[in-house]
Design an enzyme around this catalytic site. Structure first.
Site, mmCIF file in Angstrom:
data_model
loop_
_atom_site.group_PDB
_atom_site.id
_atom_site.type_symbol
_atom_site.label_atom_id
_atom_site.label_comp_id
_atom_site.label_asym_id
_atom_site.label_seq_id
_atom_site.Cartn_x
_atom_site.Cartn_y
_atom_site.Cartn_z
ATOM 1 N N HIS A 56 0.848 -1.195 0.000
ATOM 2 C CA HIS A 56 0.000 0.000 0.000
ATOM 3 C C HIS A 56 0.883 1.244 0.000
ATOM 4 O O HIS A 56 1.954 1.261 0.609
ATOM 5 C CB HIS A 56 -0.909 0.021 1.230
ATOM 6 C CG HIS A 56 -1.878 -1.108 1.278
ATOM 7 N ND1 HIS A 56 -2.891 -1.171 2.216
ATOM 8 C CD2 HIS A 56 -2.017 -2.225 0.517
ATOM 9 C CE1 HIS A 56 -3.598 -2.267 2.028
ATOM 10 N NE2 HIS A 56 -3.080 -2.926 1.002
ATOM 11 N N GLU A 58 0.677 4.029 1.575
ATOM 12 C CA GLU A 58 0.969 4.566 2.900
ATOM 13 C C GLU A 58 2.029 3.753 3.623
ATOM 14 O O GLU A 58 2.894 4.310 4.303
ATOM 15 C CB GLU A 58 -0.288 4.597 3.785
ATOM 16 C CG GLU A 58 -1.479 5.244 3.163
ATOM 17 C CD GLU A 58 -2.397 4.233 2.484
ATOM 18 O OE1 GLU A 58 -2.005 3.633 1.459
ATOM 19 O OE2 GLU A 58 -3.520 4.057 2.974
ATOM 20 N N CYS A 86 -5.734 1.794 5.838
ATOM 21 C CA CYS A 86 -6.251 0.565 6.457
ATOM 22 C C CYS A 86 -5.562 0.360 7.809
ATOM 23 O O CYS A 86 -4.691 1.140 8.207
ATOM 24 C CB CYS A 86 -6.001 -0.627 5.528
ATOM 25 S SG CYS A 86 -4.254 -1.121 5.410
#
Length: 157
Positions: A56, A58, A86
């Site tokens: 991801h 992030e 998430c």
């Protein structure tokens, strides 16, 4: 940061996510900005080419940030993200020490968009829930500009 600055940097994350989408990459992006408004790092989703389910944007940007900057510096930085982080990414953001998060698309809305897609089995768990379990305060803004953020995902899932 002012609300206008937040929207401008969030728009940059949307633009980066759109660019990823045009390359056939999952349309997620993150931008790390310091307290003076300087863009430090940018990252798109890293699922491809190796199909890394933990790739991801992030999580990847936080790995790089935590290697380059100490938590006492990152606490004055803002992470702008095209979609809500998430649970995994929220943990990475917390552990790296970022003090402020601004995101576009909520996890709840993302789950409605993606369904149970095998490449994105979205957790409907608000990042605020993860961050609230921590031992330091964090400022969370979002969802912000959610309709625009949702449009980025049209035709992907």
């Amino acid at each position: 940061m002012t609300p206008e600055q937040d929207k401008a940097y969030l728009q940059k994350s949307f633009d980066l996510a759109e660019k990823a989408k045009r390359q056939g990459i999952h349309p997620f992006a993150a931008i790390l900005v310091n307290g003076q408004g300087e863009v430090l790092l940018e990252q798109i989703n890293g699922y491809l080419p190796n199909k890394d389910m933990t790739g991801h944007a992030e999580r990847l940007i936080m790995t790089e940030a935590s290697q380059k900057y100490r938590p006492d510096y990152l606490k004055n930085c803002t992470l702008y993200i095209s979609a809500e982080p998430c649970a995994m990414c929220s943990g990475a953001i917390y552990w790296a020490g970022v003090g402020r998060v601004v995101y576009g698309l909520s996890e709840h809305r993302l789950k409605q968009i993606t369904g149970n897609h095998p490449e994105n089995p979205t957790l409907d768990l608000p990042c605020r829930t993860v961050f609230s379990a921590g031992q330091r305060p964090m400022e969370i803004i979002g969802p912000l500009m959610e309709e625009q953020a949702a449009q980025i995902h049209q035709g992907v899932w």
